[in-house]
Scaffold this motif. Structure first.
Motif, PDB file in Angstrom:
ATOM      1  N   SER A  78       0.825  -1.210   0.000  1.00  0.00           N
ATOM      2  CA  SER A  78       0.000   0.000   0.000  1.00  0.00           C
ATOM      3  C   SER A  78       0.857   1.258   0.000  1.00  0.00           C
ATOM      4  O   SER A  78       0.556   2.226  -0.705  1.00  0.00           O
ATOM      5  N   GLN A  79       1.941   1.251   0.770  1.00  0.00           N
ATOM      6  CA  GLN A  79       2.828   2.412   0.787  1.00  0.00           C
ATOM      7  C   GLN A  79       3.577   2.563  -0.536  1.00  0.00           C
ATOM      8  O   GLN A  79       3.836   3.678  -0.995  1.00  0.00           O
ATOM      9  N   LEU A 115       2.410   1.697  -3.457  1.00  0.00           N
ATOM     10  CA  LEU A 115       1.449   2.182  -4.457  1.00  0.00           C
ATOM     11  C   LEU A 115       1.155   3.666  -4.289  1.00  0.00           C
ATOM     12  O   LEU A 115       0.837   4.353  -5.269  1.00  0.00           O
ATOM     13  N   GLN A 116       1.230   4.170  -3.055  1.00  0.00           N
ATOM     14  CA  GLN A 116       0.953   5.585  -2.809  1.00  0.00           C
ATOM     15  C   GLN A 116       1.953   6.503  -3.492  1.00  0.00           C
ATOM     16  O   GLN A 116       1.681   7.687  -3.673  1.00  0.00           O
ATOM     17  N   PHE A 176      -2.501   4.655  -9.483  1.00  0.00           N
ATOM     18  CA  PHE A 176      -3.385   3.998  -8.527  1.00  0.00           C
ATOM     19  C   PHE A 176      -4.164   5.059  -7.741  1.00  0.00           C
ATOM     20  O   PHE A 176      -3.551   5.868  -7.034  1.00  0.00           O
ATOM     21  N   PRO A 232      -6.645   6.819  -4.802  1.00  0.00           N
ATOM     22  CA  PRO A 232      -6.596   6.673  -3.335  1.00  0.00           C
ATOM     23  C   PRO A 232      -7.406   5.491  -2.814  1.00  0.00           C
ATOM     24  O   PRO A 232      -7.017   4.849  -1.835  1.00  0.00           O
ATOM     25  N   CYS A 288      -5.314   2.298  -2.970  1.00  0.00           N
ATOM     26  CA  CYS A 288      -4.312   2.204  -1.900  1.00  0.00           C
ATOM     27  C   CYS A 288      -4.967   1.917  -0.552  1.00  0.00           C
ATOM     28  O   CYS A 288      -4.437   1.131   0.260  1.00  0.00           O
ATOM     29  N   GLU A 345      -4.342  -1.480   1.675  1.00  0.00           N
ATOM     30  CA  GLU A 345      -3.869  -1.408   3.066  1.00  0.00           C
ATOM     31  C   GLU A 345      -4.782  -2.199   3.992  1.00  0.00           C
ATOM     32  O   GLU A 345      -4.315  -2.891   4.912  1.00  0.00           O
ATOM     33  N   CYS A 396     -12.223   8.797   0.648  1.00  0.00           N
ATOM     34  CA  CYS A 396     -11.846   8.042  -0.549  1.00  0.00           C
ATOM     35  C   CYS A 396     -12.814   8.314  -1.695  1.00  0.00           C
ATOM     36  O   CYS A 396     -12.402   8.486  -2.845  1.00  0.00           O
TER      37      CYS A 396
END
Length: 399
Positions: free
Chosen positions: A111-112, A114-115, A121, A123, A126, A130, A286
């Motif tokens: 997840s980090q 992809l951020q 990607f 929000p 992500c 996560e 989101c």
């Protein structure tokens, strides 16, 4: 992601084999250090252009489905990313997946990682990844993401197609009309000047319009350019943007179509976040980030502020005009019974179905109207061109 550059390299591996590939790095020096750490002796290193069309949501959906399938088969996350990278046909995606694999091997959560790629990607992607990492259900979250993104993508294409078709037909009608007025009518007007009989009023009016277009086309082009520039400026103005979005939602056919597509997306995102165990406030955040229009961003931000202050979701929705009034009782029932995710899922399905039906009906209902309008315009021009000939024949017969 904007600070990273795509590089194409050729080199010799530690086994003595000559290979080539792609990688992401912020600079040439960083790319050289990364490749040297893998035991590659560089021969050439060249920057390559990034094609934004390959960051389309279609590739993201494909990646999520492939990753979920491999994880369900028992493949580890790093090995799954490696397998997808080796089989991917797009170089910049291969480099991206290899970059993600290296970060996973160095202990960074997916997840980090992809951020760091917000242009690829969204929000929501992500956030759910996560959640999947925390709950141990990463493959299920990937499948939900792929299904949601694909459904919204298909719905968006249908809405855009339904709104684009009338505009395309009208644009063709305008081009044909201008072509007849600018090129065909002047030839007929030159012939009619040799007649000694007065022209009909309809023909005189059309010829006058043609002469005005022929003499003032430069002013027309300048006016069109000015309108485009002013339109872009007004789009950046917050007040004008608010006004344009309100007018769009009040349009008879297009307004309900756009509202249905936006609400379907909002309820679908909230359904996924509720089912994944993400708090409602985070889910609203989101959903706000996945919407393209600032007008809807502000509406969801106000909704989120009221919920944060302790108001129920249904009461906060009552104060926003963008939400359909009949949705509020269902949200209220879901909050009171603890089945909010079920009600959100039903609302998403209802709005998706209605929007698809309206998109099909819009094209079917506007097509005959547009054809009639085009027939009237072009028929009027044709009659105006040939009407003097008929009058000339009548005059010769009377003589």
């Amino acid at each position: 992601m904007t600070s990273k550059q795509l590089w194409h390299w050729e080199g010799i591996t530690s086994q003595g084999a000559r290979e080539n590939g792609f990688c992401w790095a912020q600079s040439r020096a960083n790319a050289m250090l990364a490749l040297q750490s893998e035991g590659i002796s560089l021969l050439t290193l060249r920057p390559r252009s990034i094609r934004k069309r390959y960051w389309h949501i279609e590739y993201v959906i494909q990646f999520a489905r492939q990753l979920a399938t491999l994880l369900q088969a028992g493949v580890t996350l790093a090995d799954g990313l490696m397998l997808i990278a080796q089989q991917h046909p797009v170089p910049q995606w291969r480099a991206l997946l290899m970059h993600l694999t290296q970060q996973i091997l160095h202990g960074q959560p997916l997840s980090q990682a992809l951020q760091q790629w917000p242009a690829v990607f969204p929000p929501l992607f992500c956030a759910l990844i996560e959640t999947g990492e925390l709950t141990g259900k990463l493959e299920e979250c990937c499948l939900h993401l792929a299904a949601q993104q694909e459904e919204q993508w298909i719905l968006k294409k249908k809405v855009v197609k339904a709104l684009r078709y009338p505009g395309f037909v009208v644009a063709v009608a305008i081009v044909v009309t201008l072509g007849m007025l600018g090129f065909v009518l002047p030839e007929f007007a030159a012939i009619y000047q040799t007649f000694n009989t007065p022209l009909p009023a309809l023909t005189r009016g059309v010829i006058a319009l043609s002469e005005w277009l022929e003499s003032g086309w430069r002013y027309g082009i300048a006016t069109g350019i000015a309108v485009i520039i002013i339109g872009r400026f007004l789009r950046r103005n917050a007040h004008c943007h608010q006004l344009s979005q309100r007018l769009l939602l009040r349009m008879p056919l297009a307004g309900e179509l756009v509202r249905g597509q936006r609400l379907s997306q909002i309820y679908t995102v909230l359904t996924l976040t509720q089912q994944a165990g993400i708090p409602l406030l985070n889910g609203l955040g989101c959903a706000s980030k996945t919407l393209p229009a600032q007008y809807w961003h502000q509406a969801l931000d106000r909704l989120r502020e009221r919920v944060a202050e302790g108001e129920p979701l249904w009461r906060a929705m009552e104060q926003e005009m963008v939400f359909s009034p009949w949705c509020v009782p269902l949200i209220r029932t879901g909050e009171s019974t603890g089945a909010l995710d079920v009600m959100l899922q039903r609302l998403a399905a209802i709005h998706t179905g209605r929007t698809r039906e309206r998109a099909d009906n819009l094209a079917a209902s506007l097509e005959p109207i547009i054809m009639v309008v085009m027939g009237v315009i072009i028929g009027t021009l044709v009659v105006a061109m040939y009407l003097p000939i008929f009058h000339l024949g009548d005059a010769m017969s009377a003589g």
